[in-house]
Design a protein around this motif. Structure first.
Motif, short mmCIF file in Angstrom:
data_model
loop_
_atom_site.label_atom_id
_atom_site.label_comp_id
_atom_site.label_asym_id
_atom_site.label_seq_id
_atom_site.Cartn_x
_atom_site.Cartn_y
_atom_site.Cartn_z
N PHE A 1 7.10 -5.15 3.60
CA PHE A 1 7.47 -3.74 3.76
C PHE A 1 6.59 -3.07 4.82
N ASP A 2 5.30 -3.39 4.80
CA ASP A 2 4.38 -2.86 5.80
C ASP A 2 4.80 -3.28 7.21
N ARG A 3 5.20 -4.56 7.37
CA ARG A 3 5.65 -5.05 8.67
C ARG A 3 6.97 -4.38 9.09
N TYR A 4 7.84 -4.13 8.12
CA TYR A 4 9.11 -3.47 8.42
C TYR A 4 8.86 -2.07 8.99
N VAL A 5 7.96 -1.33 8.35
CA VAL A 5 7.70 0.05 8.79
C VAL A 5 7.06 0.06 10.17
N VAL A 6 6.08 -0.82 10.39
CA VAL A 6 5.36 -0.80 11.66
C VAL A 6 6.24 -1.24 12.83
N ILE A 7 7.25 -2.07 12.58
CA ILE A 7 8.12 -2.56 13.65
C ILE A 7 9.35 -1.67 13.82
N CYS A 8 9.96 -1.26 12.70
CA CYS A 8 11.21 -0.51 12.77
C CYS A 8 11.00 1.01 12.85
N LYS A 9 9.89 1.50 12.31
CA LYS A 9 9.61 2.94 12.34
C LYS A 9 8.17 3.19 12.79
N PRO A 10 7.81 2.74 13.99
CA PRO A 10 6.40 2.80 14.42
C PRO A 10 5.85 4.22 14.51
N LEU A 11 6.68 5.18 14.90
CA LEU A 11 6.19 6.56 15.06
C LEU A 11 5.94 7.23 13.71
N HIS A 12 6.53 6.70 12.65
CA HIS A 12 6.35 7.28 11.32
C HIS A 12 5.42 6.44 10.45
N TYR A 13 4.78 5.43 11.05
CA TYR A 13 4.02 4.46 10.25
C TYR A 13 2.92 5.13 9.43
N PHE A 14 2.09 5.93 10.07
CA PHE A 14 0.96 6.53 9.36
C PHE A 14 1.38 7.71 8.49
N VAL A 15 2.65 8.12 8.60
CA VAL A 15 3.19 9.13 7.68
C VAL A 15 3.70 8.46 6.41
N ILE A 16 4.32 7.27 6.59
CA ILE A 16 4.88 6.55 5.44
C ILE A 16 3.81 5.75 4.70
N ILE A 17 3.03 4.95 5.46
CA ILE A 17 2.00 4.10 4.84
C ILE A 17 0.67 4.86 4.83
N ARG A 18 0.57 5.79 3.91
CA ARG A 18 -0.67 6.54 3.75
C ARG A 18 -1.60 5.80 2.79
N PRO A 19 -2.90 6.19 2.74
CA PRO A 19 -3.83 5.50 1.83
C PRO A 19 -3.38 5.50 0.37
N TRP A 20 -2.85 6.63 -0.11
CA TRP A 20 -2.43 6.68 -1.51
C TRP A 20 -1.18 5.80 -1.74
N VAL A 21 -0.35 5.65 -0.70
CA VAL A 21 0.81 4.76 -0.81
C VAL A 21 0.33 3.30 -0.91
N CYS A 22 -0.70 2.95 -0.13
CA CYS A 22 -1.25 1.59 -0.21
C CYS A 22 -1.78 1.30 -1.61
N VAL A 23 -2.50 2.25 -2.16
CA VAL A 23 -3.04 2.08 -3.52
C VAL A 23 -1.91 1.97 -4.54
N LEU A 24 -0.89 2.81 -4.38
CA LEU A 24 0.25 2.77 -5.30
C LEU A 24 0.96 1.42 -5.23
N LEU A 25 1.18 0.92 -4.01
CA LEU A 25 1.83 -0.39 -3.85
C LEU A 25 0.99 -1.50 -4.46
N LEU A 26 -0.33 -1.37 -4.31
CA LEU A 26 -1.23 -2.37 -4.89
C LEU A 26 -1.17 -2.34 -6.42
N VAL A 27 -1.15 -1.15 -7.00
CA VAL A 27 -1.06 -1.02 -8.46
C VAL A 27 0.25 -1.60 -8.97
N VAL A 28 1.34 -1.33 -8.26
CA VAL A 28 2.65 -1.87 -8.65
C VAL A 28 2.64 -3.39 -8.58
N SER A 29 1.98 -3.95 -7.55
CA SER A 29 1.89 -5.42 -7.42
C SER A 29 1.16 -6.03 -8.61
#
Length: 250
Positions: free
Chosen positions: A84-112
């Motif tokens: 998902f991280d690779r999808y965002v950085v390649i397909c939506k590069p201008l929105h990457y740091f808006v979508i993949i924020r620190p709290w989103v990373c932590v949330l994805l990690l908790v879900v994993s």
């Protein structure tokens, strides 16, 4: 080798001031998971190879079964998060740091980790209450579901279906989701420059290699009827011992 290389990855990313992107955060977590996952299997395997004593207690067997599925399930979920991280950085590069924020990373990690825990708890609960009698020898180097089901002295048809529905479904669904995500990524490459395509393919190629090495044996092992095959041990060595060692190189 596995411990040293994965620990090197963790220390390099942690101490570096330039490797602070979410991709490296997930890479550190993957290395950490590989360290623990391989440590659950390899030391006992090495002892079995060099010592004549091959016994294991029932409690340790259940612990190993729970822990290996916990970290294995977490790694499968983490590979999907990294896709998902690779999808965002390649397909939506201008929105990457808006979508993949620190709290989103932590949330994805908790879900994993939550996904790995639920998967492992279901596996352990499925087999822990079954009656074991008669032979107590498994033709394997670790405690796993299918070899242990061979020792149960009641009909395990329904139990086998539950194991397939849990382990096989998780491996298969995640693998299909990864295939879909990369199909979308590769379709979007036509909008990139030649240099951008090469960079994207390089990044995705390493992740796809890790996915194939881990999930193809996983699918063959769990997404099938409950039956042991001679090749099972070789496949288990591949995704429990070899893959955690190769991941940092890849």
């Amino acid at each position: 080798m596995t411990l040293l290389i994965n620990l090197f990855i963790v220390l390099t990313v942690t101490l570096s001031k330039t490797l602070g992107s979410p991709m490296y955060f997930f890479l550190v977590i993957l290395s950490f998971v590989d360290i623990i996952y391989s440590s659950l299997i390899s030391p006992k395997l090495i002892l079995n190879l060099y010592l004549e004593e091959h016994n294991v207690s029932f409690k340790f067997c259940m612990f190993q079964l729970f822990a290996e599925h916990l970290f294995g399930g977490a790694e499968i979920s983490l590979l999907l998060v990294m896709a998902f991280d690779r999808y965002v950085v390649i397909c939506k590069p201008l929105h990457y740091f808006v979508i993949i924020r620190p709290w989103v990373c932590v949330l994805l990690l908790v879900v994993s980790w939550a996904g790995g825990f639920l998967y492992s708890e279901f596996q352990l609960g499925t087999i822990n209450g079954l009656p074991f009698c008669g032979p107590n020898v498994i033709d394997h180097f670790m405690c796993d579901m299918y070899p242990l089901l061979q020792l149960v002295c009641i009909d395990t048809y329904v139990t086998g279906l539950l194991v397939i529905a849990n382990g096989g479904l998780m491996c298969s669904v995640v693998f299909l989701l990864l295939l879909v995500s990369y199909a979308v990524i590769f379709h979007s490459l036509k909008n990139l420059s030649q240099e951008g395509r090469q960079k994207a393919l390089s990044t995705c190629g390493s992740h796809i290699t890790v996915v194939v090495f881990f999930l193809v044996p996983c699918n063959f092992t769990f997404a099938r009827p409950v039956k042991t095959f001679p090749i099972d041990q070789s496949l288990s060595v591949f995704y429990t011992v070899i893959t955690p060692m190769l991941n940092p190189f890849i």
